[in-house]
Scaffold this active site. Structure first.
Site, PDB file in Angstrom:
ATOM      1  N   THR A 123      55.702  13.151  54.544  1.00 29.83           N
ATOM      2  CA  THR A 123      56.152  13.201  55.933  1.00 29.83           C
ATOM      3  C   THR A 123      55.364  12.235  56.818  1.00 29.83           C
ATOM      4  O   THR A 123      54.186  11.967  56.553  1.00 29.83           O
ATOM      5  CB  THR A 123      55.974  14.648  56.461  1.00 29.83           C
ATOM      6  OG1 THR A 123      56.025  14.644  57.884  1.00 29.83           O
ATOM      7  CG2 THR A 123      54.626  15.238  56.060  1.00 29.83           C
ATOM      8  N   ASP A 124      56.011  11.770  57.899  1.00 31.62           N
ATOM      9  CA  ASP A 124      55.301  10.933  58.877  1.00 31.62           C
ATOM     10  C   ASP A 124      54.189  11.718  59.574  1.00 31.62           C
ATOM     11  O   ASP A 124      53.305  11.117  60.196  1.00 31.62           O
ATOM     12  CB  ASP A 124      56.280  10.357  59.919  1.00 31.62           C
ATOM     13  CG  ASP A 124      57.059  11.395  60.708  1.00 31.62           C
ATOM     14  OD1 ASP A 124      56.886  12.608  60.449  1.00 31.62           O
ATOM     15  OD2 ASP A 124      57.838  10.992  61.601  1.00 31.62           O
ATOM     16  N   GLU A 125      54.223  13.058  59.472  1.00 32.89           N
ATOM     17  CA  GLU A 125      53.226  13.858  60.194  1.00 32.89           C
ATOM     18  C   GLU A 125      51.812  13.649  59.648  1.00 32.89           C
ATOM     19  O   GLU A 125      50.831  13.983  60.314  1.00 32.89           O
ATOM     20  CB  GLU A 125      53.628  15.340  60.180  1.00 32.89           C
ATOM     21  CG  GLU A 125      54.993  15.512  60.835  1.00 32.89           C
ATOM     22  CD  GLU A 125      55.393  16.932  61.136  1.00 32.89           C
ATOM     23  OE1 GLU A 125      54.511  17.786  61.308  1.00 32.89           O
ATOM     24  OE2 GLU A 125      56.611  17.184  61.196  1.00 32.89           O
ATOM     25  N   LYS A 183      49.834  18.343  53.418  1.00 30.53           N
ATOM     26  CA  LYS A 183      50.736  17.306  52.880  1.00 30.53           C
ATOM     27  C   LYS A 183      49.928  16.021  52.617  1.00 30.53           C
ATOM     28  O   LYS A 183      50.144  15.340  51.615  1.00 30.53           O
ATOM     29  CB  LYS A 183      51.880  17.014  53.850  1.00 30.53           C
ATOM     30  CG  LYS A 183      52.939  18.088  53.968  1.00 30.53           C
ATOM     31  CD  LYS A 183      53.753  18.322  52.710  1.00 30.53           C
ATOM     32  CE  LYS A 183      54.674  17.178  52.375  1.00 30.53           C
ATOM     33  NZ  LYS A 183      55.513  17.506  51.170  1.00 30.53           N
ATOM     34  N   TYR A 195      49.970  22.212  58.161  1.00 29.25           N
ATOM     35  CA  TYR A 195      51.096  21.655  57.391  1.00 29.25           C
ATOM     36  C   TYR A 195      50.809  20.199  57.032  1.00 29.25           C
ATOM     37  O   TYR A 195      50.810  19.816  55.860  1.00 29.25           O
ATOM     38  CB  TYR A 195      52.402  21.755  58.197  1.00 29.25           C
ATOM     39  CG  TYR A 195      53.505  20.870  57.652  1.00 29.25           C
ATOM     40  CD1 TYR A 195      54.073  21.122  56.394  1.00 29.25           C
ATOM     41  CD2 TYR A 195      53.980  19.763  58.365  1.00 29.25           C
ATOM     42  CE1 TYR A 195      55.069  20.295  55.876  1.00 29.25           C
ATOM     43  CE2 TYR A 195      54.973  18.938  57.852  1.00 29.25           C
ATOM     44  CZ  TYR A 195      55.513  19.206  56.607  1.00 29.25           C
ATOM     45  OH  TYR A 195      56.490  18.389  56.097  1.00 29.25           O
TER      46      TYR A 195
HETATM   47  P1  NAD Z   1      62.642  23.442  52.997  1.00 29.23           P
HETATM   48  O1  NAD Z   1      61.653  24.386  53.578  1.00 29.23           O
HETATM   49  O2  NAD Z   1      64.074  23.552  53.422  1.00 29.23           O
HETATM   50  O3  NAD Z   1      62.633  23.517  51.412  1.00 29.23           O
HETATM   51  C1  NAD Z   1      61.462  23.619  50.649  1.00 29.23           C
HETATM   52  C2  NAD Z   1      61.867  24.099  49.262  1.00 29.23           C
HETATM   53  O4  NAD Z   1      60.691  24.174  48.453  1.00 29.23           O
HETATM   54  C3  NAD Z   1      62.489  25.498  49.263  1.00 29.23           C
HETATM   55  O5  NAD Z   1      63.629  25.531  48.433  1.00 29.23           O
HETATM   56  C4  NAD Z   1      61.379  26.388  48.712  1.00 29.23           C
HETATM   57  O6  NAD Z   1      61.872  27.539  48.031  1.00 29.23           O
HETATM   58  C5  NAD Z   1      60.688  25.427  47.757  1.00 29.23           C
HETATM   59  N1  NAD Z   1      59.282  25.793  47.512  1.00 29.23           N
HETATM   60  C6  NAD Z   1      58.330  26.109  48.423  1.00 29.23           C
HETATM   61  N2  NAD Z   1      57.166  26.379  47.817  1.00 29.23           N
HETATM   62  C7  NAD Z   1      57.378  26.211  46.480  1.00 29.23           C
HETATM   63  C8  NAD Z   1      56.557  26.321  45.327  1.00 29.23           C
HETATM   64  N3  NAD Z   1      55.274  26.682  45.440  1.00 29.23           N
HETATM   65  N4  NAD Z   1      57.101  26.071  44.118  1.00 29.23           N
HETATM   66  C9  NAD Z   1      58.419  25.717  44.008  1.00 29.23           C
HETATM   67  N5  NAD Z   1      59.249  25.615  45.064  1.00 29.23           N
HETATM   68  C10 NAD Z   1      58.721  25.844  46.277  1.00 29.23           C
HETATM   69  O7  NAD Z   1      62.061  21.987  53.307  1.00 29.23           O
HETATM   70  P2  NAD Z   1      62.755  20.577  53.529  1.00 29.23           P
HETATM   71  O8  NAD Z   1      62.909  20.373  54.981  1.00 29.23           O
HETATM   72  O9  NAD Z   1      63.909  20.450  52.620  1.00 29.23           O
HETATM   73  O10 NAD Z   1      61.572  19.610  53.051  1.00 29.23           O
HETATM   74  C11 NAD Z   1      61.521  19.122  51.715  1.00 29.23           C
HETATM   75  C12 NAD Z   1      60.368  18.153  51.584  1.00 29.23           C
HETATM   76  O11 NAD Z   1      60.542  17.061  52.497  1.00 29.23           O
HETATM   77  C13 NAD Z   1      58.996  18.747  51.902  1.00 29.23           C
HETATM   78  O12 NAD Z   1      58.057  18.240  50.980  1.00 29.23           O
HETATM   79  C14 NAD Z   1      58.702  18.259  53.308  1.00 29.23           C
HETATM   80  O13 NAD Z   1      57.316  18.167  53.534  1.00 29.23           O
HETATM   81  C15 NAD Z   1      59.372  16.909  53.288  1.00 29.23           C
HETATM   82  N6  NAD Z   1      59.814  16.416  54.597  1.00 29.23           N
HETATM   83  C16 NAD Z   1      60.571  17.204  55.418  1.00 29.23           C
HETATM   84  C17 NAD Z   1      60.993  16.719  56.647  1.00 29.23           C
HETATM   85  C18 NAD Z   1      61.857  17.550  57.568  1.00 29.23           C
HETATM   86  O14 NAD Z   1      62.088  17.137  58.717  1.00 29.23           O
HETATM   87  N7  NAD Z   1      62.395  18.678  57.158  1.00 29.23           N
HETATM   88  C19 NAD Z   1      60.621  15.424  57.043  1.00 29.23           C
HETATM   89  C20 NAD Z   1      59.850  14.643  56.171  1.00 29.23           C
HETATM   90  C21 NAD Z   1      59.458  15.152  54.951  1.00 29.23           C
HETATM   91  P1  TYD Z   2      60.209  21.195  64.287  1.00 28.47           P
HETATM   92  O1  TYD Z   2      61.671  21.238  64.005  1.00 28.47           O
HETATM   93  O2  TYD Z   2      59.386  22.405  64.036  1.00 28.47           O
HETATM   94  O3  TYD Z   2      59.649  19.926  63.482  1.00 28.47           O
HETATM   95  P2  TYD Z   2      58.181  19.225  63.541  1.00 28.47           P
HETATM   96  O4  TYD Z   2      57.227  20.133  64.212  1.00 28.47           O
HETATM   97  O5  TYD Z   2      57.876  19.072  62.090  1.00 28.47           O
HETATM   98  O6  TYD Z   2      58.393  17.939  64.269  1.00 28.47           O
HETATM   99  O7  TYD Z   2      60.003  20.782  65.803  1.00 28.47           O
HETATM  100  C1  TYD Z   2      60.531  19.576  66.323  1.00 28.47           C
HETATM  101  C2  TYD Z   2      60.055  19.468  67.758  1.00 28.47           C
HETATM  102  O8  TYD Z   2      60.664  20.507  68.520  1.00 28.47           O
HETATM  103  C3  TYD Z   2      58.562  19.658  67.926  1.00 28.47           C
HETATM  104  O9  TYD Z   2      58.091  18.795  68.960  1.00 28.47           O
HETATM  105  C4  TYD Z   2      58.417  21.102  68.368  1.00 28.47           C
HETATM  106  C5  TYD Z   2      59.695  21.340  69.159  1.00 28.47           C
HETATM  107  N1  TYD Z   2      60.211  22.739  69.135  1.00 28.47           N
HETATM  108  C6  TYD Z   2      60.494  23.396  70.349  1.00 28.47           C
HETATM  109  O10 TYD Z   2      60.321  22.843  71.454  1.00 28.47           O
HETATM  110  N2  TYD Z   2      60.965  24.675  70.281  1.00 28.47           N
HETATM  111  C7  TYD Z   2      61.167  25.323  69.091  1.00 28.47           C
HETATM  112  O11 TYD Z   2      61.578  26.513  69.120  1.00 28.47           O
HETATM  113  C8  TYD Z   2      60.906  24.624  67.868  1.00 28.47           C
HETATM  114  C9  TYD Z   2      61.120  25.285  66.536  1.00 28.47           C
HETATM  115  C10 TYD Z   2      60.429  23.322  67.937  1.00 28.47           C
END
Ligand code: NAD
Ligand code: TYD
Length: 337
Positions: free
Chosen positions: A123-125, A151, A147
């Site tokens: 992630t960019d975070e 990561k 988080y």
């Molecule tokens: P999500 O929470 O929807 O899915 C995570 C999945 O991982 C779930 O199916 C969960 O059951 C599984 N999981 C969790 N812990 C586990 C473990 N110990 N063993 C096996 N499976 C496990 O998340 P997502 O949004 O689909 O994110 C997927 C990946 O992409 C993550 O690594 C996240 O850090 C990365 N990512 C997400 C975003 C975003 O905006 N959602 C952005 C950049 C990167």
């Molecule tokens: P989120 O979807 O949790 O992603 P991330 O924290 O990984 O960027 O949040 C996106 C942005 O929205 C973040 O700046 C926090 C804000 N946010 C709210 O303002 N209210 C909410 O209820 C949630 C879940 C997020």
């Protein structure tokens, strides 16, 4: 290709699996712990397809990982498995440490024993917040939350396996994803479902925090490009084409759902809240990838998907999520619209 996709029952993992099976004919084994965020239903569009196998298990369990590898004989591991919500990491970091640090270690060891290609989805975070300018792959890691810190730990461990053992590891860092099948704890689906139900729309702080939005189908294609064309040992950023302040996103959701502006509430800010994320994707673009979906159009499609798929979100909104929501926001969610 034959792939082991860890975390393939989550939001982005399931998008990637659908894409690889349908568009590339890959054979995919999914290993997923099915946490609150993981659902086999996310893969139901591939039900009956023999190219998909599913195993329930945790990445930190070496026996489950070995079983999954035996089942699918993969050429590569793509690791999505993670705890993914910043607010949950602030409330209870332990699962984040276990899955990201220990889980990634177990997968890397399994890849090393069998000389498998390994892609770590990150992630960019991990770069922290940037008020002005754009992060590149060379920007220092400065994560702010449990988080993003865990990561970053996973990324560094993965890189160490390249430097120390020559394991062909590639890391891809995405910006904020949105699209169908995203668990409603995240900003966009939370606001869409609350807007549809007449619930409050809780904006953290002043709502001027900026996120760089990428559609999950675009991020999944970028992961595919890195898997096929990425250099071992390298990091690639994949950001979306549009940056928006949270409050602009919420206002747009109000318009798209026909909700009332009066539902919007400013609530206490998230501790340690990153102000802005912004990602340069030049390096992955040089591999031939570019995002296809602009935010305005993708958001409208996403709102339509949630409107048309209550059978997906109804069980979630009536289960563990209600308890989480009441804990996190200090108020109960409303019932049916
Ligand atoms: P999500 O929470 O929807 O899915 C995570 C999945 O991982 C779930 O199916 C969960 O059951 C599984 N999981 C969790 N812990 C586990 C473990 N110990 N063993 C096996 N499976 C496990 O998340 P997502 O949004 O689909 O994110 C997927 C990946 O992409 C993550 O690594 C996240 O850090 C990365 N990512 C997400 C975003 C975003 O905006 N959602 C952005 C950049 C990167
Ligand atoms: P989120 O979807 O949790 O992603 P991330 O924290 O990984 O960027 O949040 C996106 C942005 O929205 C973040 O700046 C926090 C804000 N946010 C709210 O303002 N209210 C909410 O209820 C949630 C879940 C997020």
């Amino acid at each position: 290709m034959r792939l082991l996709v860890c975390g393939g029952a989550g939001f982005i993992g399931s998008t990637f699996v659908r894409q690889r099976v349908r568009e590339h004919g890959d054979e995919v084994t999914v290993l997923d712990k099915l946490t609150y965020a993981g659902r086999e239903e996310n893969l139901s569009e591939l039900a009956g397809d023999e190219r998909l196998r599913f195993l329930k298990g945790a990445i930190e369990d070496p026996r489950a990982v070995a079983e999954a590898i035996e089942l699918g004989a993969p050429e590569a591991i793509v690791n999505f498995a993670a705890e993914t919500h910043v607010d949950r990491s602030i409330a209870a970091p332990d699962a984040f440490v276990r899955t990201h640090a220990l889980g990634t270690y177990v997968l890397l060891e399994a890849a090393r024993e069998r000389a498998l290609r390994y892609v770590q989805v990150s992630t960019d975070e991990v770069y922290g917040s940037i008020e002005v300018g754009t992060f590149t792959e060379d920007s220092p890691l400065a994560p702010s939350s449990p988080y993003s810190a865990t990561k970053a730990a996973a990324d560094l461990l993965a890189q160490s396996y390249f430097h120390t053992y020559g394991l062909p590891v590639t890391i891809i860092r995405g910006s904020n994803n949105y699209g169908p099948y995203q668990y409603p704890e995240k900003l966009i689906p939370l606001m869409v479902l609350n807007a549809m139900h007449g619930d409050p729309l809780p904006v953290y702080g002043d709502g001027m925090q900026v996120r760089n939005w990428i559609h999950a189908s675009d991020f999944s294609r970028a992961i595919g490009h890195v898997l096929e064309h990425g250099e071992p040992g390298e990091v690639y950023n994949a950001g979306g084409p549009d940056e928006e302040a949270n409050i602009t996103v919420v206002r747009r959701i109000i318009e798209l759902t026909g909700a009332s502006e009066s539902q919007m509430e400013h609530v206490a800010d998230r501790p340690g809240h990153d102000r802005r994320y912004s990602l340069s994707s030049e390096k992955v673009r040089a591999l031939g990838w570019e995002p296809r979906c602009r935010f305005e159009e993708g958001l409208a499609d996403t709102v339509a998907w949630y409107r048309d798929n209550p059978s997906w979100w109804q069980p979630i909104r009536s289960g563990e999520y209600r308890e989480y929501y009441a804990r996190q926001y200090g108020q109960a969610l409303g019932q049916a619209p």
